[in-house]
Write a protein that holds these residues in place. Structure first.
Motif, PDB file in Angstrom:
ATOM      1  N   UNK A  53      21.914  67.227  44.225  1.00 48.75           N
ATOM      2  CA  UNK A  53      21.043  67.267  45.385  1.00 48.75           C
ATOM      3  C   UNK A  53      20.353  68.619  45.486  1.00 48.75           C
ATOM      4  N   UNK A  54      19.083  68.589  45.906  1.00 46.90           N
ATOM      5  CA  UNK A  54      18.310  69.831  45.964  1.00 46.90           C
ATOM      6  C   UNK A  54      18.641  70.610  47.231  1.00 46.90           C
ATOM      7  N   UNK A  55      19.867  71.069  47.343  1.00 45.92           N
ATOM      8  CA  UNK A  55      20.262  71.811  48.536  1.00 45.92           C
ATOM      9  C   UNK A  55      19.777  73.242  48.429  1.00 45.92           C
ATOM     10  N   UNK A  56      19.277  73.771  49.567  1.00 47.66           N
ATOM     11  CA  UNK A  56      18.900  75.184  49.560  1.00 47.66           C
ATOM     12  C   UNK A  56      20.161  76.032  49.478  1.00 47.66           C
TER      13      UNK A  56
ATOM     14  N   UNK B 193      37.476  80.283  43.969  1.00 49.74           N
ATOM     15  CA  UNK B 193      36.902  80.897  42.771  1.00 49.74           C
ATOM     16  C   UNK B 193      36.404  79.829  41.792  1.00 49.74           C
ATOM     17  N   UNK B 194      37.166  78.713  41.670  1.00 48.33           N
ATOM     18  CA  UNK B 194      36.773  77.642  40.739  1.00 48.33           C
ATOM     19  C   UNK B 194      35.478  76.979  41.208  1.00 48.33           C
ATOM     20  N   UNK B 195      35.370  76.775  42.519  1.00 48.59           N
ATOM     21  CA  UNK B 195      34.170  76.130  43.062  1.00 48.59           C
ATOM     22  C   UNK B 195      32.966  77.056  42.904  1.00 48.59           C
ATOM     23  N   UNK B 196      33.172  78.336  43.214  1.00 50.56           N
ATOM     24  CA  UNK B 196      32.062  79.299  43.077  1.00 50.56           C
ATOM     25  C   UNK B 196      31.606  79.372  41.617  1.00 50.56           C
ATOM     26  N   UNK B 197      32.553  79.367  40.705  1.00 47.38           N
ATOM     27  CA  UNK B 197      32.207  79.404  39.276  1.00 47.38           C
ATOM     28  C   UNK B 197      31.357  78.180  38.911  1.00 47.38           C
ATOM     29  N   UNK B 198      31.747  77.012  39.420  1.00 52.00           N
ATOM     30  CA  UNK B 198      30.978  75.797  39.120  1.00 52.00           C
ATOM     31  C   UNK B 198      29.586  75.862  39.754  1.00 52.00           C
TER      32      UNK B 198
ATOM     33  N   UNK C 278      18.923  69.984  37.368  1.00 54.00           N
ATOM     34  CA  UNK C 278      19.346  71.355  37.094  1.00 54.00           C
ATOM     35  C   UNK C 278      20.350  71.343  35.955  1.00 54.00           C
ATOM     36  N   UNK C 279      20.083  72.129  34.966  1.00 54.71           N
ATOM     37  CA  UNK C 279      20.988  72.258  33.835  1.00 54.71           C
ATOM     38  C   UNK C 279      21.422  70.891  33.302  1.00 54.71           C
ATOM     39  N   UNK C 280      20.492  69.929  33.260  1.00 58.31           N
ATOM     40  CA  UNK C 280      20.762  68.643  32.626  1.00 58.31           C
ATOM     41  C   UNK C 280      21.539  67.664  33.475  1.00 58.31           C
TER      42      UNK C 280
ATOM     43  N   UNK D 106      27.263  77.900  37.884  1.00 51.79           N
ATOM     44  CA  UNK D 106      26.772  77.200  36.687  1.00 51.79           C
ATOM     45  C   UNK D 106      25.516  76.385  36.982  1.00 51.79           C
ATOM     46  N   UNK D 107      25.415  75.867  38.207  1.00 49.91           N
ATOM     47  CA  UNK D 107      24.226  75.110  38.607  1.00 49.91           C
ATOM     48  C   UNK D 107      23.121  76.017  39.152  1.00 49.91           C
ATOM     49  N   UNK D 108      23.446  77.296  39.350  1.00 53.64           N
ATOM     50  CA  UNK D 108      22.476  78.199  39.968  1.00 53.64           C
ATOM     51  C   UNK D 108      22.283  77.914  41.442  1.00 53.64           C
ATOM     52  N   UNK D 109      23.299  77.352  42.093  1.00 54.32           N
ATOM     53  CA  UNK D 109      23.177  77.030  43.526  1.00 54.32           C
ATOM     54  C   UNK D 109      23.558  78.233  44.383  1.00 54.32           C
ATOM     55  N   UNK D 110      22.868  78.388  45.512  1.00 58.43           N
ATOM     56  CA  UNK D 110      23.149  79.506  46.423  1.00 58.43           C
ATOM     57  C   UNK D 110      24.401  79.233  47.235  1.00 58.43           C
ATOM     58  N   UNK D 111      25.238  80.270  47.340  1.00 60.06           N
ATOM     59  CA  UNK D 111      26.417  80.146  48.215  1.00 60.06           C
ATOM     60  C   UNK D 111      26.700  81.470  48.930  1.00 60.06           C
TER      61      UNK D 111
END
Ligand SMILES: CC(C)(COP(=O)([O-])OP(=O)([O-])OC[C@H]1O[C@@H](n2cnc3c(N)ncnc32)[C@H](O)[C@@H]1OP(=O)([O-])[O-])[C@@H](O)C(=O)NCCC(=O)NCCSC(=O)C[C@@](C)(O)CC(=O)[O-]
Length: 335
Positions: A36-39, A287-292, A30-32, A295-300
């Protein structure tokens, strides 16, 4: 050199086991950067507990309640709300029962609390709590400072709490405090911390969160710890609880993501620190973790605008500057 080869070399340098590297073979690129492919990534927001427990001025109960409600409304799936510890030890959280009876409990949101002993569990159960956490430490010195008991004694206490909680259908999470460094004993052997995690898992904790209580970990020590933990606890049952004293927390979380960890404890506006770990700053900012993760397009599941509103609310209420770099930047851009 391709990104994948670079990541492989990094994993080898970090000493990741072949089992761990094999699990990474099931990753997506993902993004280079391989992660891990977490849902789904789970954020456990610890701001109302870890974030506020060390505040010197008493925070009004209504402010705590509004913070918890705002975080849940922002989509945080687990909000650690308070502690049922001795009010003599942590006066800031003496209003735990009132907090629990005043918050709006949104369906699907967990509101865990800390319970160090049976008295804590009884008080939490009376307040209608559905999830508690036990929190032994990886070092004798911190165990004495934080819980006034040796590691074997506190483990016996945890066993009793876990059994009694499960009898009442109360889920139990486990923490290992000082898993990556101790303010009194210094370096911590990752094997010892991992064994303690295994004890908690074996006694019935559904998940074990490894705490860098004083924020001294680096990506290298983080990788070593979680590799050791995998000998005792399945990867998907581990969480990372990183404080940011040395500015390494985001890098440590990225390391965890690369190893397949998907649960992270974070604190709104980077609030907090343990009152019995002098000099330790707050957790990594939510907020910093959510921003990161974005960036990966991970669901949270978290709405960043509502999270920022919660962040402004609590820093305003406490009269504190925001320790989240991402929140500070985004709020400035909105102004
Ligand atoms: C464990 C104790 C109680 C032992 O403390 P103690 O003084 O040895 O306890 P005790 O059993 O002798 O009892 C002393 C008094 O406290 C009362 N008491 C006893 N237990 C409770 C309770 N649950 N709720 C309410 N009251 C309680 C008890 O009834 C008695 O009252 P008195 O007779 O004097 O009036 C104490 O050390 C304590 O409360 N420690 C908690 C410390 C704490 O909350 N630390 C911060 C959280 S840990 C952390 O932040 C790290 C973490 C989890 O985030 C991970 C990371 O960051 O890495």
């Amino acid at each position: 050199m391709s990104a994948a080869i670079t990541v492989l070399k990094l994993q080898q340098r970090l000493g990741l086991s072949s089992a761990c590297r094999a699990s990474l073979a099931r990753t997506t690129q993902q993004r280079g950067l391989q992660i891990f492919a977490a849902d789904q990534i789970t954020i456990v927001e610890v701001g109302p507990r870890d974030g506020l427990q060390n505040e010197q001025t008493q925070v009004p109960t209504q402010v705590k309640v509004e913070l918890i409600n705002r975080l849940a409304e922002a989509g945080v799936g687990a909000v650690e709300a308070t502690s049922f510890v001795s009010p003599k030890w942590v006066p800031q959280l003496a209003d735990s029962a009132e907090v629990m009876s005043s918050i709006v409990k949104l369906p699907g949101v967990r509101y865990p609390v800390l319970t160090p002993n049976m008295k804590g569990l009884e008080r939490a159960a009376a307040a209608g709590v559905k999830e508690v956490a036990v929190f032994p430490a990886a070092t004798e010195a911190f165990s004495m400072k934080n819980l006034n008991a040796s590691i074997p004694n506190i483990l016996a206490c945890c066993r009793e709490v876990v059994a009694a909680a499960r009898d009442q259908d109360i889920a139990v999470r486990g923490y290992v405090s000082c898993a990556l460094g101790c303010p009194y004993q210094g370096k911590v052997n990752p094997q010892e911390a991992a064994k303690l995690a295994g004890n908690l898992y074996d006694m019935g904790c559904y998940e074990v969160s490894m705490g860098d209580t004083i924020g001294v970990a680096t990506p290298a020590s983080t990788a070593k710890l979680f590799q050791a933990c995998q000998e005792h606890v399945p990867l998907q049952k581990l969480a990372a609880h990183m404080h940011d004293t040395y500015g390494q927390a985001l890098a440590n979380i990225l390391t965890c993501l690369q190893m397949g960890i998907t649960v992270f404890d974070t604190s709104i506006a980077g609030l907090g620190g343990c009152p019995f770990a002098m000099g330790a700053t707050g957790n990594v900012a939510t907020e910093d973790v959510v921003y990161m993760l974005n960036g990966f397009g991970l669901n949270h599941g978290i709405n960043l605008d509502k999270l920022l509103a919660a962040s402004s609310f609590i820093t305003g209420a406490l009269g504190k500057q925001n320790n989240s770099r991402a929140a500070t930047a985004m709020l400035a851009a909105q102004a």
